[in-house]
Each structure stands twice: as C-alpha cells, then as structure tokens.
Design a protein around this motif. Structure first.
Motif, short mmCIF file in Angstrom:
data_model
loop_
_atom_site.label_atom_id
_atom_site.label_comp_id
_atom_site.label_asym_id
_atom_site.label_seq_id
_atom_site.Cartn_x
_atom_site.Cartn_y
_atom_site.Cartn_z
N GLY A 16 0.80 -1.21 0.00
CA GLY A 16 0.00 0.00 0.00
C GLY A 16 0.83 1.26 0.00
O GLY A 16 1.98 1.29 -0.44
N ARG A 17 0.26 2.32 0.54
CA ARG A 17 0.89 3.63 0.46
C ARG A 17 2.12 3.74 1.35
O ARG A 17 3.04 4.50 1.04
N THR A 18 2.16 3.01 2.46
CA THR A 18 3.35 3.09 3.31
C THR A 18 4.59 2.59 2.58
O THR A 18 5.71 3.01 2.88
N ARG A 19 4.41 1.70 1.61
CA ARG A 19 5.54 1.19 0.83
C ARG A 19 6.22 2.33 0.06
O ARG A 19 7.44 2.51 0.13
N SER A 20 5.43 3.10 -0.67
CA SER A 20 6.01 4.21 -1.43
C SER A 20 6.48 5.34 -0.51
O SER A 20 7.47 6.02 -0.81
N ASN A 21 5.80 5.54 0.61
CA ASN A 21 6.26 6.54 1.58
C ASN A 21 7.66 6.23 2.08
O ASN A 21 8.52 7.11 2.18
N ARG A 22 7.90 4.97 2.38
CA ARG A 22 9.22 4.57 2.89
C ARG A 22 10.28 4.63 1.80
O ARG A 22 11.43 4.99 2.07
N LEU A 23 9.91 4.30 0.57
CA LEU A 23 10.87 4.40 -0.52
C LEU A 23 11.30 5.85 -0.74
O LEU A 23 12.49 6.14 -0.92
N ILE A 24 10.36 6.76 -0.73
CA ILE A 24 10.69 8.18 -0.92
C ILE A 24 11.53 8.68 0.25
O ILE A 24 12.50 9.44 0.06
N HIS A 25 11.20 8.25 1.46
CA HIS A 25 11.98 8.67 2.63
C HIS A 25 13.44 8.20 2.51
O HIS A 25 14.37 8.98 2.75
N ILE A 26 13.62 6.94 2.15
CA ILE A 26 14.98 6.43 1.96
C ILE A 26 15.67 7.16 0.82
O ILE A 26 16.86 7.50 0.90
N GLY A 27 14.93 7.43 -0.25
CA GLY A 27 15.51 8.14 -1.38
C GLY A 27 15.98 9.52 -1.03
O GLY A 27 17.01 10.00 -1.53
N VAL A 28 15.28 10.20 -0.15
CA VAL A 28 15.64 11.57 0.23
C VAL A 28 16.82 11.59 1.19
O VAL A 28 17.69 12.46 1.08
N LEU A 30 12.53 3.00 -7.69
CA LEU A 30 11.43 2.08 -7.34
C LEU A 30 10.15 2.85 -7.04
O LEU A 30 9.05 2.45 -7.44
N ALA A 31 10.30 3.98 -6.34
CA ALA A 31 9.12 4.77 -6.00
C ALA A 31 8.44 5.33 -7.24
O ALA A 31 7.21 5.35 -7.33
N VAL A 32 9.23 5.77 -8.22
CA VAL A 32 8.66 6.29 -9.47
C VAL A 32 7.92 5.19 -10.21
O VAL A 32 6.80 5.39 -10.71
N ARG A 33 8.51 4.00 -10.29
CA ARG A 33 7.86 2.90 -11.00
C ARG A 33 6.55 2.50 -10.32
O ARG A 33 5.54 2.25 -10.99
N PRO A 78 0.30 13.16 -7.50
CA PRO A 78 1.22 13.88 -6.59
C PRO A 78 2.36 13.01 -6.07
O PRO A 78 3.49 13.48 -5.93
N ARG A 79 2.08 11.73 -5.80
CA ARG A 79 3.14 10.83 -5.34
C ARG A 79 4.20 10.64 -6.43
O ARG A 79 5.41 10.63 -6.15
N TYR A 80 3.78 10.48 -7.68
CA TYR A 80 4.72 10.33 -8.78
C TYR A 80 5.57 11.59 -8.94
O TYR A 80 6.80 11.50 -9.09
N ILE A 81 4.96 12.76 -8.89
CA ILE A 81 5.71 14.00 -9.07
C ILE A 81 6.71 14.19 -7.93
O ILE A 81 7.85 14.64 -8.14
N ASN A 126 4.96 13.64 -18.82
CA ASN A 126 3.78 14.51 -18.83
C ASN A 126 2.59 13.84 -19.51
O ASN A 126 1.43 14.11 -19.14
N ALA A 127 2.85 12.99 -20.49
CA ALA A 127 1.74 12.29 -21.17
C ALA A 127 1.02 11.38 -20.19
O ALA A 127 -0.22 11.32 -20.18
N TRP A 128 1.78 10.67 -19.36
CA TRP A 128 1.16 9.79 -18.35
C TRP A 128 0.36 10.61 -17.35
O TRP A 128 -0.74 10.21 -16.94
N ILE A 129 0.90 11.77 -16.94
CA ILE A 129 0.20 12.62 -15.98
C ILE A 129 -1.13 13.08 -16.54
O ILE A 129 -2.17 13.01 -15.86
N GLU A 130 -1.14 13.54 -17.79
CA GLU A 130 -2.39 14.03 -18.38
C GLU A 130 -3.41 12.91 -18.54
O GLU A 130 -4.60 13.09 -18.25
N GLN A 131 -2.94 11.75 -19.01
CA GLN A 131 -3.85 10.63 -19.20
C GLN A 131 -4.42 10.15 -17.87
O GLN A 131 -5.63 9.91 -17.75
N THR A 132 -3.56 10.03 -16.86
CA THR A 132 -4.02 9.57 -15.54
C THR A 132 -4.97 10.56 -14.91
O THR A 132 -5.95 10.18 -14.25
#
Length: 460
Positions: A41-53, A65-68, A77-80, A100-106
C-alpha cells in the motif's frame, strides 16, 4: 538491483545543503528490495521516498522504485514527488524524466472515475439501499485513497458507518479509517477507531479484528507522539503471528525494533528480563532483529559498552526509518544515560578516565554530558575536577528518616488544625448553607445560619 553505490555524489550534497536536512552517508545494513517487501500500500512508497531523500547510498535506487510504483498506480502527486527528488540526485536516470503524457492521461482517468463513482453513489442513495450505499462509499473512499486525496477518502470511509448492518462492516470501516489516519498522522482518529475494534474483540469476534493489528496500530500511535513507556508496554502485548496482516502500516521487524528500543529506554533490568526476553510472543519478533535482543541482553548483564556499540552500529539504518528518524536520537540518549547511571551505581567514586574509556568516543571527554545529567537530576553525583573523579553524593539514612518523620508530623498538624477549625465553625452555627426555595431549587446566594436568625428576629 546493484549493491551499495559509491560515496555521496555532488548532486546529493547539493540536495542536502538546499534542504538543510542531514543525509545519511553511511551504508545501511539492510537490502532495499528485501526490506521493502515487508510493506504494502501507500506506506511502501512513503518509505521508498523517505529512503531516497535521506540515503546517500540507496537514494537513487529507492526513488527509481518509488517512481515505478507510482506510475503503476494513479497517484499523480506521489509520482511528481518521487520524480522531482530523483531528478535532483540522479538526473541521468531514465525515470528522472517527467512523463507529462502519463500525468495528463491519468488525470483524465481519475476525474472520469471520480464522477462515475459519485454518480453511482447518488443513485444508490436515491434507491435507499443501505448495502449499496455502504459499498458505494467504500469504493469511492478506496479511489480517493489511491489518487492521494486522503481527506476525501477519510470522509467517504466515515460515511460507511451509518449503513453498517453486521459487525464485520464495523471492523472494515475502522481498518480503512486507521490506515488513512496513520498516513495523515491523525493519532486521535487512530486511537478512536482502535477502541471501536476493541469493542468488537470484547464481543467475542476476535477473528474479525486480529489482535496484532489492533495492538501494533495503538503502539505506533503512542510511539510517534513520544509516549515511549506506554508504547513499550503495548508493543510487548503483540501476539505472535502478525505476518502480512499489518503490512499497510507496520511490519513484524518494526514491532521488534520500536518495542525493543522503547523498552530499553524506559524499563529497568528486571522488567527487561521478565517482560521482554521471557515474553514468548515478543521473542518471536526479536528473532527477526537479533541486534535488539543482543543489546537488551548486554544491558541486563551490565555490559553497557557492548550494548551502546551494537545500537550505534545500526544508527544509520534507523535514521532511514520513516517513524524512527524523529525519535532515534532521543531514545539513544535515554538508553545512554541509563547505561551511565547503572555503570556508576556500584561505586562511591570512579575516575573520569574510566568513564571516558567506557562511554566516550576516542579523543572526546564526558565532562559536559555528566554535568547535564547531574543538572537534570539523572545522576546523583558531583565531579571532582582536581582529582579527576566522579563522586557519589553521600546520604545519611538517619537524616532521611528524620526528615520524613518531620514531614509527616507537619502534614498531620495541618490536617488536625483544619479539622478542629471546621468543627468550631459548625458548632458556632457559622457554616454556610444554601437556601432552599419553595420551587425546590437552591439559591446561588449563600446565607449563614446567623443571618437567618437575625432576619427572623426583626432586628434588621
């Protein structure tokens, strides 16, 4: 995935200066892919971004990994967020280029899905079908949560409660609200919904609300607000067999680390032995993180230097934890102070050189730290700078007994005086009493019995 990267590169150093945050330059002891598999879930990407920073060695890999994962979902917002950080520290990576194409489509798909779900829910409300309304709010809440709109997700999940028909529905609502509230760090909402889950357990439906989920969520709420003593006791109540049941919030490894550190910081030797090491349920969690068990064992066996050395070797790992980062230095300081106090207890005095050898880093002295501990009342001692000694303050047991006896006598005298005064006031008829009206109520204006007698005699 490749192993450890090279030393910190210039983009990471620039990022550190720009944000004013401390980057962890030491290599962590965990493997990123193995670590992140513990979460969903969301805690997975939260932790990836935290480690990345915050990690100089795993930053690029974690953000990739977080971007994928963000692109595999629909949280723009999470992708950006992940892509922006990756663009700063790894501009040459393919994932660092904003799609940007993925952002507009999503964005179009998210808007269409939101309108569809809201229209369906409106139709269900018109038909007054409670089960359909409940499921419509649940679908809408999950959609809002998936796109990162947590306030609306919390509202949608909260509306489900009025259409619940069985206990399982109440459990599902509380779990949804807990997961959203944890990400928002709304610990009041977490605690409130935990109480609702506990009421289900008390009704004999434990299988609907598993005990580890409830205990781990409550302990995390206590831990993140800095209530370490209560958090330790709650973590220690977590029954074995958590598995992936709490993966959207916390992992079994986290239970061992958070609970073990809180216990080590707040419990004495006997409590650590009985409540931690002899706890059959918690021991299964400690097996996942043996360094915590070793640190606790070293403390119990008075091997304080080894205890602190073990903890210090994992300091970099704990700084990369999304919850531990804000508390690890406070916990380490509490544990270190306990070790120093316990080390000094058997002695009437010890040399500052021996303390420096046991607790200070090479080339450093402990004088300032000891002064702070004495000032805060943690250490009942004084520093003899002439002889280079830390000396325990001598106490006379007879003086202590006499002071306590005088204190008790003084309290008894004050209480006796107060009782005698009250008795005399009552006997003199001066006690203040409320006047009862004919309607049966009482007047807010006090009168004494003396005033009543005077008014009745016609002397006023």
């Amino acid at each position: 995935m490749a192993g450890l990267q090279s030393a910190p590169s210039s983009p990471i150093q620039i990022f550190s200066k720009r944000n004013g945050s401390g980057i962890v330059t030491e290599p962590p002891k965990f493997d990123l892919e193995s670590y992140i598999q513990n979460y969903k879930g969301r805690t997975r990407s939260n932790r990836l971004i935290h480690i990345g920073v915050f990690s100089a060695f795993l930053g690029v890999d974690a953000l990739k990994l977080a971007v994928r994962e963000a692109k595999a979902g629909k949280d723009i917002p999470r992708y950006i967020d992940a892509q922006t950080h990756l663009e700063t520290i790894g501009p040459n990576e393919p994932e660092a280029v904003r799609d940007n194409a993925w952002i507009e489509q999503t964005e179009r798909q998210n808007e269409a899905e939101t309108q569809r779900l809201e229209a369906e829910l409106k139709g269900y409300k018109s038909n007054l079908i409670k089960e359909s309304i409940r499921m419509g709010n649940e679908d809408l809440g999950k959609h809002y949560e998936a796109i990162g709109d947590l306030p609306h997700a919390f509202e949608a999940f909260g509306r489900m409660r009025q259409d619940n028909t069985v206990e399982k529905h109440s459990v599902d609502v509380s779990k949804h609200l807990i997961e959203v509230a944890v990400e928002q760090k709304n610990w009041i909402a977490v605690t409130s919904n935990i109480l609702k889950l506990k009421s289900v357990m008390n009704s004999g439906l434990e299988d609907l609300a598993p005990q580890p989920y409830i205990v781990a969520s409550q302990a995390l709420a206590q831990f993140d607000v800095g209530n370490y003593a209560d958090a330790a006791l709650t973590f220690l109540q977590c029954e074995a067999g958590m598995g992936q049941s709490c993966a959207t919030i916390i992992s079994p490894n986290d239970v061992a680390i958070y609970g073990g550190l809180c216990a080590l910081a707040t419990m004495d030797r006997n409590e650590l032995q009985k409540k931690v090491l002899e706890n059959s349920h918690f021991r299964s969690y400690l097996e996942l993180e043996p360094q915590i068990r070793h640190a606790i064992s070293f403390f119990i066996n008075s091997r304080y230097t080894n205890c602190l050395r073990v903890l210090e070797s994992y300091h970099a790992d704990y700084l990369l934890d999304i919850y531990l980062q804000q508390h690890i230095n406070d916990l380490y300081q509490m544990i270190r102070s306990k070790c120093i106090v316990q080390y000094f207890i058997p002695f009437s005095s010890c040399t500052l050189a021996s303390l420096n050898e046991a607790f200070a880093a090479p080339g450093n002295a402990m004088d300032k730290e000891l002064i702070l501990m004495i000032t805060r009342g943690e250490l009942n001692a004084r520093i003899n700078t002439v002889d280079g000694l830390l000396e325990a303050r001598k106490t006379n047991p007879r003086d202590e007994i006499q002071r306590e006896a005088l204190r008790v006598a003084d309290e008894y005298e004050k209480e006796a005086t107060t009782r005698i005064f009250h008795t005399q006031v009552t006997m003199a008829g001066l006690e203040v009493k409320p006047v009862k009206h004919r309607s049966g109520g009482f007047s807010s204006t006090p009168y004494t019995s003396f005033d009543a007698d005077m008014s009745g005699s016609g002397l006023n």
